[in-house]
Write a protein that holds these residues in place. Structure first.
Motif, PDB file in Angstrom:
ATOM      1  N   SER A  81      14.231  26.224  76.407  1.00 37.27           N
ATOM      2  CA  SER A  81      13.678  24.783  76.890  1.00 37.27           C
ATOM      3  C   SER A  81      14.533  23.653  76.174  1.00 37.27           C
ATOM      4  CB  SER A  81      12.277  24.442  76.404  1.00 37.27           C
ATOM      5  OG  SER A  81      12.336  24.184  74.880  1.00 37.27           O
ATOM      6  N   PHE A  82      14.602  22.795  76.999  1.00 35.71           N
ATOM      7  CA  PHE A  82      15.589  21.569  76.621  1.00 35.71           C
ATOM      8  C   PHE A  82      15.208  20.228  77.387  1.00 35.71           C
ATOM      9  CE2 PHE A  82      17.631  23.732  80.249  1.00 35.71           C
ATOM     10  CZ  PHE A  82      17.853  22.998  81.191  1.00 35.71           C
ATOM     11  N   GLN A  83      15.343  19.087  76.883  1.00 38.13           N
ATOM     12  CA  GLN A  83      15.027  17.983  77.699  1.00 38.13           C
ATOM     13  C   GLN A  83      16.368  17.375  78.062  1.00 38.13           C
ATOM     14  OE1 GLN A  83      13.476  16.096  73.642  1.00 38.13           O
ATOM     15  NE2 GLN A  83      11.639  15.494  75.224  1.00 38.13           N
ATOM     16  N   HIS A  84      16.321  16.678  79.144  1.00 36.81           N
ATOM     17  CA  HIS A  84      17.685  16.306  79.774  1.00 36.81           C
ATOM     18  C   HIS A  84      17.365  14.951  80.873  1.00 36.81           C
ATOM     19  CE1 HIS A  84      17.214  19.279  83.302  1.00 36.81           C
ATOM     20  NE2 HIS A  84      16.413  19.220  82.868  1.00 36.81           N
TER      21      HIS A  84
ATOM     22  N   LYS B 178      17.380  26.311  67.474  1.00 37.43           N
ATOM     23  CA  LYS B 178      17.161  25.033  68.131  1.00 37.43           C
ATOM     24  C   LYS B 178      18.497  24.083  67.768  1.00 37.43           C
ATOM     25  CE  LYS B 178      14.465  22.808  64.217  1.00 37.43           C
ATOM     26  NZ  LYS B 178      13.150  22.172  64.051  1.00 37.43           N
ATOM     27  N   GLU B 179      18.691  23.041  68.476  1.00 33.70           N
ATOM     28  CA  GLU B 179      19.685  22.083  68.013  1.00 33.70           C
ATOM     29  C   GLU B 179      18.974  20.877  68.525  1.00 33.70           C
ATOM     30  OE1 GLU B 179      22.135  20.307  66.899  1.00 33.70           O
ATOM     31  OE2 GLU B 179      23.279  22.104  67.363  1.00 33.70           O
ATOM     32  N   THR B 180      19.172  19.924  67.704  1.00 37.55           N
ATOM     33  CA  THR B 180      18.735  18.255  68.031  1.00 37.55           C
ATOM     34  C   THR B 180      19.966  17.236  68.250  1.00 37.55           C
ATOM     35  OG1 THR B 180      18.529  17.681  65.778  1.00 37.55           O
ATOM     36  CG2 THR B 180      16.522  18.451  66.754  1.00 37.55           C
TER      37      THR B 180
ATOM     38  N   LYS C 281      16.106  24.637  72.686  1.00 36.68           N
ATOM     39  CA  LYS C 281      15.229  25.347  71.687  1.00 36.68           C
ATOM     40  C   LYS C 281      14.935  26.856  72.410  1.00 36.68           C
ATOM     41  CE  LYS C 281      11.615  23.531  70.034  1.00 36.68           C
ATOM     42  NZ  LYS C 281      10.194  22.979  69.835  1.00 36.68           N
ATOM     43  N   VAL C 282      15.397  28.030  71.597  1.00 35.83           N
ATOM     44  CA  VAL C 282      14.896  29.235  72.176  1.00 35.83           C
ATOM     45  C   VAL C 282      13.862  29.630  71.248  1.00 35.83           C
ATOM     46  CG1 VAL C 282      15.709  31.832  72.099  1.00 35.83           C
ATOM     47  CG2 VAL C 282      17.407  29.909  72.531  1.00 35.83           C
ATOM     48  N   VAL C 283      12.542  30.003  71.973  1.00 35.49           N
ATOM     49  CA  VAL C 283      11.474  30.434  71.228  1.00 35.49           C
ATOM     50  C   VAL C 283      11.084  31.849  71.750  1.00 35.49           C
ATOM     51  CG1 VAL C 283      10.636  28.099  71.136  1.00 35.49           C
ATOM     52  CG2 VAL C 283       9.913  29.488  72.796  1.00 35.49           C
ATOM     53  N   LYS C 284      10.252  32.322  70.705  1.00 32.20           N
ATOM     54  CA  LYS C 284       9.525  33.703  70.882  1.00 32.20           C
ATOM     55  C   LYS C 284       8.140  33.549  70.958  1.00 32.20           C
ATOM     56  CE  LYS C 284       8.665  38.262  68.547  1.00 32.20           C
ATOM     57  NZ  LYS C 284       8.862  38.811  67.308  1.00 32.20           N
ATOM     58  N   CYS C 285       7.650  34.177  72.145  1.00 30.02           N
ATOM     59  CA  CYS C 285       6.055  34.174  72.414  1.00 30.02           C
ATOM     60  C   CYS C 285       5.561  35.433  72.051  1.00 30.02           C
ATOM     61  CB  CYS C 285       5.430  33.623  73.609  1.00 30.02           C
ATOM     62  SG  CYS C 285       6.590  32.215  74.250  1.00 30.02           S
ATOM     63  N   VAL C 286       4.420  35.438  71.021  1.00 30.04           N
ATOM     64  CA  VAL C 286       3.934  36.672  70.553  1.00 30.04           C
ATOM     65  C   VAL C 286       2.246  36.545  70.522  1.00 30.04           C
ATOM     66  CG1 VAL C 286       5.622  37.529  69.245  1.00 30.04           C
ATOM     67  CG2 VAL C 286       3.913  36.029  68.142  1.00 30.04           C
ATOM     68  N   LYS C 287       1.558  37.565  71.122  1.00 31.14           N
ATOM     69  CA  LYS C 287       0.231  37.595  71.188  1.00 31.14           C
ATOM     70  C   LYS C 287      -0.487  37.255  69.933  1.00 31.14           C
ATOM     71  CE  LYS C 287      -0.635  40.307  75.334  1.00 31.14           C
ATOM     72  NZ  LYS C 287      -1.456  41.448  75.696  1.00 31.14           N
ATOM     73  N   LYS C 288      -1.278  36.437  69.971  1.00 33.60           N
ATOM     74  CA  LYS C 288      -2.364  36.167  68.519  1.00 33.60           C
ATOM     75  C   LYS C 288      -3.148  37.357  68.211  1.00 33.60           C
ATOM     76  CE  LYS C 288      -2.715  31.172  69.576  1.00 33.60           C
ATOM     77  NZ  LYS C 288      -3.767  30.170  69.435  1.00 33.60           N
ATOM     78  N   GLN C 289      -3.161  37.799  67.078  1.00 33.64           N
ATOM     79  CA  GLN C 289      -4.155  38.963  66.517  1.00 33.64           C
ATOM     80  C   GLN C 289      -5.368  38.725  66.792  1.00 33.64           C
ATOM     81  OE1 GLN C 289      -3.103  41.855  65.978  1.00 33.64           O
ATOM     82  NE2 GLN C 289      -0.757  41.296  66.250  1.00 33.64           N
ATOM     83  N   GLN C 290      -6.166  39.382  67.152  1.00 35.17           N
ATOM     84  CA  GLN C 290      -7.613  39.394  67.236  1.00 35.17           C
ATOM     85  C   GLN C 290      -8.436  39.620  66.038  1.00 35.17           C
ATOM     86  OE1 GLN C 290      -9.263  37.732  69.847  1.00 35.17           O
ATOM     87  NE2 GLN C 290      -7.319  37.318  70.729  1.00 35.17           N
TER      88      GLN C 290
ATOM     89  N   ILE D 153      12.091  24.443  81.587  1.00 34.29           N
ATOM     90  CA  ILE D 153      11.709  25.632  80.704  1.00 34.29           C
ATOM     91  C   ILE D 153      12.392  26.877  81.422  1.00 34.29           C
ATOM     92  CG2 ILE D 153       9.878  26.949  79.509  1.00 34.29           C
ATOM     93  CD1 ILE D 153       8.224  24.583  79.558  1.00 34.29           C
ATOM     94  N   ILE D 154      13.144  27.781  80.741  1.00 36.80           N
ATOM     95  CA  ILE D 154      13.473  29.171  81.387  1.00 36.80           C
ATOM     96  C   ILE D 154      13.100  30.083  80.757  1.00 36.80           C
ATOM     97  CG2 ILE D 154      15.863  30.414  81.750  1.00 36.80           C
ATOM     98  CD1 ILE D 154      17.062  27.575  81.664  1.00 36.80           C
ATOM     99  N   ASP D 155      12.698  31.022  81.695  1.00 34.99           N
ATOM    100  CA  ASP D 155      12.450  32.437  81.202  1.00 34.99           C
ATOM    101  C   ASP D 155      13.693  33.381  80.930  1.00 34.99           C
ATOM    102  OD1 ASP D 155      11.633  35.409  81.013  1.00 34.99           O
ATOM    103  OD2 ASP D 155       9.784  34.813  81.914  1.00 34.99           O
ATOM    104  N   LEU D 156      14.114  33.534  79.673  1.00 33.52           N
ATOM    105  CA  LEU D 156      15.203  34.165  79.360  1.00 33.52           C
ATOM    106  C   LEU D 156      15.379  35.796  80.136  1.00 33.52           C
ATOM    107  CD1 LEU D 156      15.925  33.005  76.050  1.00 33.52           C
ATOM    108  CD2 LEU D 156      17.228  32.422  78.147  1.00 33.52           C
ATOM    109  N   LYS D 157      14.301  36.425  80.178  1.00 32.34           N
ATOM    110  CA  LYS D 157      14.422  37.795  80.694  1.00 32.34           C
ATOM    111  C   LYS D 157      14.677  37.532  82.111  1.00 32.34           C
ATOM    112  CE  LYS D 157      11.863  42.025  81.564  1.00 32.34           C
ATOM    113  NZ  LYS D 157      10.343  42.713  81.304  1.00 32.34           N
ATOM    114  N   LYS D 158      14.036  36.606  82.917  1.00 34.95           N
ATOM    115  CA  LYS D 158      14.327  36.502  84.440  1.00 34.95           C
ATOM    116  C   LYS D 158      15.937  35.923  84.510  1.00 34.95           C
ATOM    117  CE  LYS D 158       9.650  35.550  85.916  1.00 34.95           C
ATOM    118  NZ  LYS D 158       8.727  34.687  86.579  1.00 34.95           N
TER     119      LYS D 158
END
Length: 933
Positions: free
Chosen positions: A804-807, A724-726, A915-924, A878-883
């Motif tokens: 994601s970024f604010q602008h 991230k960068e502020t 900000k670059v983030v990683k989304c991972v599934k929550k453990q059940q 918000i951007i999907d980096l894979k796409k």
């Protein structure tokens, strides 16, 4: 909501926000204090009370008496001080600015200040009748003021920036106004509420308000943010009778041809005689009918200027000092129209922008037409009442243009008839068309713009000449075509907007066609042949009534229709398709004036319009109601809903009171029939027929960015920040890039900014795209890009990765803009496609139009401003980096790049919280049941 508010649908219909409990309590106290109760209306931009009126001819403050101007002011001040909070101010912010005695009583004006600094356009008006009853208080004030009043730069610096802005983007129909002698006539530190003129909610900022003028053809109000130096608004105060800027000079003593007391007509030519008589008509209209002594109410000299060589004719205007006219643009309604602007400036002061500007323009049309209907000059006949919805047979009708040959370009064109030359009839005119080429490219224009004599004049003789719009006036183009022997002129639009009616004085056929059709004609390989004919099928009125400017020979016919504004492409009600939504023409001041014009015409003659029956109340009563509204209730930022309220309230004021008949005879002042309650019902019906209280929802004005972004990973995933960068520590980690297109050109690198627009806290990266450059393809040309690139970021080996970024974006729409690029594993940077954006994707492409030298032209980018405003607002993308082309485990760099064309601009692109983030599934959680025994 309190009962007192809930019973008032007008209040809730106009509310910008739900009133607070404190506001409701104050309104209840105001209603309880009034002798017969009170009626309220909310000010759209603030959510506070904008209008309170005593019901049933009661008194808002019966406990205090008033018998003269001084005691009236004292009573009004006591009320305003007591209830200042309901309007959005505090008592110490409202200062009495004057008491005006009227035939009905007194009007007390209050201007708002904050810590000694005036609040631009903020004014309350309190009205008391002859009995001393306080009948109403209305206006706009800026609420919740809490800001520093210490500017970051000096008055002189603000003036210099404003002048630089006007020089970089000159006014005028083609941006060709003469800028010689421009200066800052005044530079005032003010509190300015963003969006107030547009009727939108906005922030309060400290601004320098600079009037830039040459006291001739330039008079621009420029608003410079006193903290950042950015221009946050600009509009012209040159009020003109046509839909374009005009050129004239201030009068010189040596050029005086007539003054009061000189023999008349003496040696004056016809235009000078028209100006003397027309100015007299305007003076006596306001003096006899409303008791006002000249435009300022103090008998000031009414100065006019005629036939100055710098005016782009045919035209006329009011420049704040004089009214100014071309030869043969001096008819009675045109002269009274221009003086109407002066009277408006010195009464309501309606700002010449958006709906307030459309009202300003309409009042001038109204007073011009009022003069035209009561004098004995320029009386075109017949002048009989009109049929609802029909055009006049003396209106230039809609025309159809068909390209007959060559076959590969044959077909219909979108077109508008010229306001000069012969009128097209049903049989039409068929002619070959030849593209005119200029001897010289004067002013750097296109060789096919018709702005200098044609070098292929022989080929044009007896045919229609084709030229491009732009660089010089329509009149010059038509004159050159006529001089070459052409029998007509076809002007191709230079923008994709619908064609408009060209004006001029040439005695040849004329038409404007759409940009695409013009390109076809220029690119044709064979002889071009066209047919032009009148395509109106509806019947037309055999009368000149309610046409504006029909007596000016230079116009070749009327320029507006007040009875059926749509006959000239103007709206007759707010929901009409013709309602102007663009920022051009200061937000449609000339076009949208048709709504108000139609309201007045309906009141005078009566009709059933838009399903509403409006009874005729006649010219005398309608004029008095409109003047009462203009002089007693309207403020600089008033909008159409405010006018609706002003008209109905003004009419109620006048019921049973003596009013004068409309008169321009200096020796005749006569009483008119009194206004009745039935007349006021007609006034209300007229406002409903033209929908003054309806918002132009078809414009769909919105911020560029949607608000309230979704959670980056949703409820079923955990969000882990990868990078991230502020920008709180600047741009030290970011690599900078730059490209300048032309040798000797300029660029401007990204920087860290702390004075951020839109009340955004902290710091951000700022990619400048200001109003700079020379469009020279050389020295000082601003065609360039500047970028900032992240350090290399390694993506995790699993999960979904997002950026994601604010602008905040505020750029010259379509020409300047910013792109987001990505490099994967060290490969070349590519622009992130729209399909990769999950939220707040780029809305449009930067323009590929001819002349756009932005290196990013045609690329996906963020460009423009919020909903027609000159400013933007913050949003999150918000951007999907894979796409975007990056897979888990790869290394990426992100680049934000701002691009500009050679000149012009606005502000730029602000970027924060990248900000670059990683989304991972929550453990059940799993439950294992053991077996007993």
């Amino acid at each position: 909501m309190a009962a007192g508010l809930a019973a008032l649908p007008a209040l809730s219909a106009e509310a910008a926000s739900t009133p607070t409990k404190s506001d409701q309590n104050v309104v209840q106290r105001m209603e309880a204090e009034a002798s017969e109760g009170a009626r309220f209306k909310t000010e759209r931009t603030t959510g506070k009370v904008g209008f309170v009126r005593a019901a049933s001819q009661g008194d808002l403050m019966p406990s205090q008496k008033a018998a003269d101007g001084a005691s009236a002011a004292a009573k009004a001040t006591a009320y305003v001080d007591k209830y200042a909070g309901a309007f959005g101010a505090t008592a110490d912010q409202l200062t009495e600015a004057g008491v005006t005695a009227t035939k009905l009583g007194w009007t007390v004006r209050y201007d708002q200040t904050y810590q000694g600094v005036p609040v631009f356009g903020a004014r309350l008006l309190a009205n008391l009748d002859k009995s001393g009853d306080l009948t109403s208080v209305n206006g706009f004030v800026a609420p919740d003021l809490s800001l520093s009043t210490t500017p970051a730069f000096s008055q002189a610096e603000a003036a210099a920036r404003a002048i630089s802005t006007v020089r970089a983007n000159p006014p005028g129909a083609d941006g060709d106004a003469d800028l010689s002698g421009i200066k800052a006539a005044s530079t005032t530190l003010s509190v300015y509420r963003l969006g107030a003129i547009r009727g939108q909610t906005g922030d309060n900022i400290l601004a320098w308000v600079v009037e830039v003028t040459n006291q001739k053809n330039v008079r621009d109000m420029v608003f410079v943010d006193a903290s950042t130096g950015k221009v946050v608004n600009r509009y012209s105060m040159i009020a003109d009778a046509l839909d374009r800027e005009v050129y004239e000079e201030s009068p010189e003593p040596a050029n005086l041809v007539w003054k009061e007391g000189d023999p008349f007509p003496g040696t004056l030519n016809q235009s000078h005689q028209d100006l003397v008589e027309g100015s007299g008509d305007a003076y006596w209209l306001f003096k006899n009918t409303f008791g006002r002594d000249s435009f300022d109410g103090e008998g000031s000299t009414m100065k006019t200027v005629n036939n100055d060589p710098t005016i782009s004719c045919p035209n006329a205007n009011w420049n704040g000092v004089t009214t100014n006219y071309c030869t043969d643009v001096t008819s009675d309604d045109t002269v009274a129209h221009e003086w109407g602007h002066a009277y408006t400036e010195y009464t309501s002061g309606l700002i010449y922008q958006w709906q307030s500007g459309a009202m300003n323009e309409a009042f001038s049309d109204i007073w011009g037409e009022t003069v035209d209907q009561v004098n004995d000059r320029f009386n075109e006949t017949p002048n009989t009442p009109r049929v609802e919805g029909q055009c006049s047979k003396f209106t230039r009708g809609n025309v159809g243009v068909t390209i007959n040959a060559p076959a590969e370009i044959a077909g219909p064109c979108e077109a508008a008839p010229a306001a000069f030359g012969p009128v097209f009839d049903k049989d039409g005119v068929t002619s070959d068309v030849v593209v005119g080429t200029d001897v010289a490219e004067e002013g750097g224009g296109s060789p096919t713009d018709g702005c200098s004599p044609f070098d292929n004049a022989a080929a044009l003789a007896g045919k229609f000449a084709y030229v491009d719009r732009g660089t010089c006036s329509f009149a010059i183009k038509a004159d050159h075509a006529e001089a070459a022997g052409a029998t007509g002129i076809v002007i191709g639009n230079n923008v994709p907007d619908p064609p408009s009616s060209p004006v001029g004085t040439a005695d040849i056929y004329g038409v404007m066609i759409d940009q695409a059709s013009g390109a076809k004609i220029k690119g044709a390989t064979g002889t071009v042949n066209i047919t032009i004919k009148d395509i109106d099928e509806d019947p037309k009125d055999n009368t000149y009534r309610w046409l504006s400017g029909e007596g000016d020979p230079a116009f070749g016919g009327a320029i507006r229709d007040m009875w059926t504004p749509t006959c000239y492409g103007d709206p007759g009600k707010v929901s009409d398709a013709e309602y102007w939504c663009s920022t051009d023409d200061s937000g449609g001041v000339h076009s949208n004036s048709g709504v108000v014009n139609h309201t007045f015409a309906l009141l005078v003659d009566g009709s059933t319009s838009n399903g509403v029956e409006v009874a005729s109340i006649g010219l005398d009563k309608a004029a008095n109601v409109f003047w009462r509204a203009q002089s007693a209730y309207l403020t600089p930022t008033s909008r159409f809903p405010d006018l609706a309220n002003a008209l109905t309230t003004g009419c109620a004021d006048l019921v049973g009171k003596p009013i004068n008949a409309v008169s321009i005879d200096p020796d005749t002042v006569t009483a008119a029939d009194p206004i009745t309650a039935e007349d006021c019902a007609a006034v209300l019906a007229a406002t409903q027929a033209t929908e003054l209280n309806v918002e132009p929802t078809q414009c769909n004005f919105k911020p560029m960015f949607a608000k309230n972004p979704p959670a980056l990973c949703g409820s079923k995933f955990k969000t882990r920040t990868v990078w991230k960068e502020t920008f709180e520590k600047g741009l030290g980690k970011w690599a900078k890039t730059q490209k300048i297109v032309f040798e000797g050109g300029i660029a401007e690198p990204w920087k860290t900014a702390s004075d951020l627009p839109g009340s955004h806290g902290s710091k951000a990266a700022y990619g400048p795209a200001p109003d700079e450059g020379a469009c020279s393809n050389g020295a000082n040309d601003f065609s360039s890009t500047n970028g900032i690139t992240t350090p290399q970021v390694k993506l995790p080996g699993n999960g979904v990765q997002k950026l994601s970024f604010q602008h905040y974006v505020a750029t010259e729409t379509g020409y300047d803009g910013g792109t987001v690029k990505i490099s994967v594993n060290g490969k070349d940077f590519k622009i992130v496609p729209k399909s990769a954006y999950l939220y707040n994707k780029p809305l449009e492409l930067t323009s590929e139009a001819e002349g756009n030298t932005n290196p990013l032209a045609g690329k996906t980018g963020f460009t423009g401003t919020d909903g027609g405003l000159p400013t933007g607002s913050w949003g999150t993308s918000i951007i999907d980096l894979k796409k975007a082309g990056a897979k888990p485990g790869q290394k990426i760099k992100i680049r934000f790049e701002i691009g500009r064309d050679g000149c012009g601009g606005n502000d730029g692109w602000y970027v924060d919280n990248v900000k670059v983030v990683k989304c991972v599934k929550k453990q059940q959680n799993k439950v294992v049941l053991g077996r007993q025994g």
